[in-house]
Write an enzyme that holds these catalytic residues in place. Structure first.
Site, mmCIF file in Angstrom:
data_model
loop_
_atom_site.group_PDB
_atom_site.id
_atom_site.type_symbol
_atom_site.label_atom_id
_atom_site.label_comp_id
_atom_site.label_asym_id
_atom_site.label_seq_id
_atom_site.Cartn_x
_atom_site.Cartn_y
_atom_site.Cartn_z
ATOM 1 N N THR A 247 0.838 -0.997 -0.012
ATOM 2 C CA THR A 247 -0.031 -0.058 -0.149
ATOM 3 C C THR A 247 0.889 1.287 -0.097
ATOM 4 O OG1 THR A 247 -1.576 -1.315 1.161
ATOM 5 C CG2 THR A 247 -1.985 1.023 1.042
ATOM 6 N N ARG B 185 -2.116 5.005 7.331
ATOM 7 C CA ARG B 185 -2.501 3.582 7.944
ATOM 8 C C ARG B 185 -2.166 3.531 9.198
ATOM 9 N NH1 ARG B 185 -1.208 -2.024 5.597
ATOM 10 N NH2 ARG B 185 -2.654 -1.390 4.358
ATOM 11 N N LYS C 256 6.542 9.486 21.319
ATOM 12 C CA LYS C 256 6.353 10.403 22.198
ATOM 13 C C LYS C 256 5.029 10.884 23.001
ATOM 14 C CE LYS C 256 10.213 12.582 19.648
ATOM 15 N NZ LYS C 256 10.401 13.427 18.818
#
Lengths: 313, 145
Positions: free
Chosen positions: A58, A107, A86
């Protein structure tokens, strides 16, 4: 950042009407035949690929599609190489990416993450797969492949085999195909991985699309125009034992292919593991690598459309 | 017969299914309001046998009636001003509810994204089905079902 008349995001294949999908397929077909015509339409534009979980096809497909149009790529390829480590939220990440890029493909392992991004994003967001939920550009690739090989998207008997419970590509494909006439599904899966009841109650039944559920692949193959194989995905199981029990339930091999008609094309969203024997690859009906090829042109057509590039001409 | 005094301005929520008054009390966040609230449990009802009633003395724009509509749209809402019923509000299933119920899908983005509202959307008014706006997981709770 490119100024757009209408900022539009694609979260599910149903965000596109049948007419829009047909237009995209026409455009993708033109892009395949006339690559030079589109080679510089994205000069100076950037695609941000924000991939919080690994993906090969993808991501490469989106990136190639943008490069085909002369654009550039920025982004990250796993959550560990992003500020998510983080503790940065999806909303903040897209706000930042929107300062650099013109369009984004996201994604994320969590379902609905691209929608969170779309709610605050200044640039178009394309869902490139969100957990077990939606994967609209895979559906576009699937439809384009079927239309190109069969010459139509109506009057087809489509067999879908494997993990029908967690397979996001399956749910998206069914939702998209029920909008065409004369579609019939044969849903092939073990009991444990049957299609969820909501897909039957909210998609298949309201559309009046006939379907049957079977366990044996051999029983279904002779009736099919399209066989859509899927992988049992380890990452969708919470329990390793369940995964091990299910993973080799179906294996499509040369013997089973003999049961199918001369134009029963085999699709698979890839990656395949054991569910299609490599010996099937040389069969002219094996269409899963063509699917990858068409997927790139559909993503190209989609980005071109969301960036309103055709409207300049 | 138990007597609860009349209220000057506020709401009387009548015909609450017996035992549901405390759920509504919590979901309307009445514990956070500095106002008089009377909770009447298991009152006699010719229509329902037993029912709960909530009387809330507060400015009438202060409560989100969508929450009540979500819990049970058959509840009667009497709006009181100057100690008189000025309107009976007909409740409908709200199209969207925010921060009343939580998505239980562990794969949903709402489980990790900071500051994100829990939003459920009415996807099937006939069957009264609500789904998470983000992951589309169906709400399987017991509020109104």
């Amino acid at each position: 950042m490119r100024k757009l008349k209408h900022l539009r995001h694609i979260m599910s294949p149903l965000d596109l009407t049948v007419e829009e999908m047909d237009k995209l397929m026409d455009l993708a077909a033109d892009m395949e035949v006339n690559p030079k015509k589109y080679a510089h339409v994205c000069d100076g534009l950037k695609l941000a690929t924000l991939f919080y979980e690994p993906s090969t096809r993808t991501r490469m497909s989106f990136e190639s599609a943008m490069l085909n149009m002369g654009g550039s790529i920025i982004g990250f390829h796993s959550a560990s190489s992003s500020s998510a480590t983080k503790g940065e939220s999806v909303a903040d990440t897209i706000r930042v990416a929107g300062c650099f890029a013109d369009i984004c493909a996201m994604r994320h392992p969590k379902e609905g993450a691209p929608m969170v991004a779309a709610e605050v994003s200044p640039i178009p967001v394309i869902n490139a797969g969100d957990g077990g939920h939606q994967h609209p550009t895979q559906t576009l690739a699937d439809l384009m492949t079927i239309r190109t090989l069969k010459g139509r998207l109506n009057n087809l008997t489509v067999g879908i085999c494997g993990d029908l419970k967690f397979g996001r590509t399956v749910h998206s494909l069914i939702s998209a195909l029920v909008r065409y006439t004369g579609i019939r599904f044969i849903l092939i899966s073990p009991e444990e991985l049957r299609i969820p009841s909501y897909v039957k109650e909210e998609v298949l039944n309201p559309a009046g699309t006939p379907y049957e559920e079977v366990i044996r692949l051999e029983d279904a193959i002779p009736k099919l125009d399209i066989l859509y194989m899927t992988r049992v995905q380890k990452e969708r199981f919470f329990n390793e034992d369940d995964y091990v029990r299910m993973k080799d339930f179906y294996i499509l091999d040369e013997e089973k292919m003999k049961l199918g008609g001369p134009e029963m094309y085999v699709l698979h969203p890839l990656p395949r593991v054991n569910e299609i024997s490599v010996n099937v690859d040389k069969d002219p009906r094996a269409a899963y690598f063509k699917q990858v090829h068409y997927g790139m042109y559909m993503r190209e057509a989609l980005m071109y459309t969301l960036l309103e590039l055709g409207e300049d001409q | 017969m138990l007597n609860v005094g009349a209220i000057e301005e506020g709401f009387v929520l009548d015909h609450i299914k017996a035992g549901k008054a405390m759920t509504i009390y919590k979901d309307l966040k009445l514990d956070q309001l500095d106002c008089t609230v009377a909770i009447i449990k298991n009152a006699k009802s010719s229509k329902m046998g037993k029912k709960d009633i909530l009387k809330v003395e507060c400015p009438i724009d202060q409560l989100n009636m969508d929450v009540v509509g979500f819990i049970d749209h058959n509840i009667t809402v009497n709006i009181i001003k100057n100690s008189r019923i000025i309107a009976k509000k007909k409740l409908e299933l709200p199209k969207e509810i925010r921060n009343v119920i939580r998505c239980r899908n562990p794969r949903c983005i709402t489980s990790i994204e900071q500051g994100l509202d829990q939003v459920f959307v009415l996807t099937d008014p006939e069957k009264e089905i609500y789904r998470c706006k983000y992951c589309e997981e169906k709400y399987h709770g017991t509020h109104n079902k």
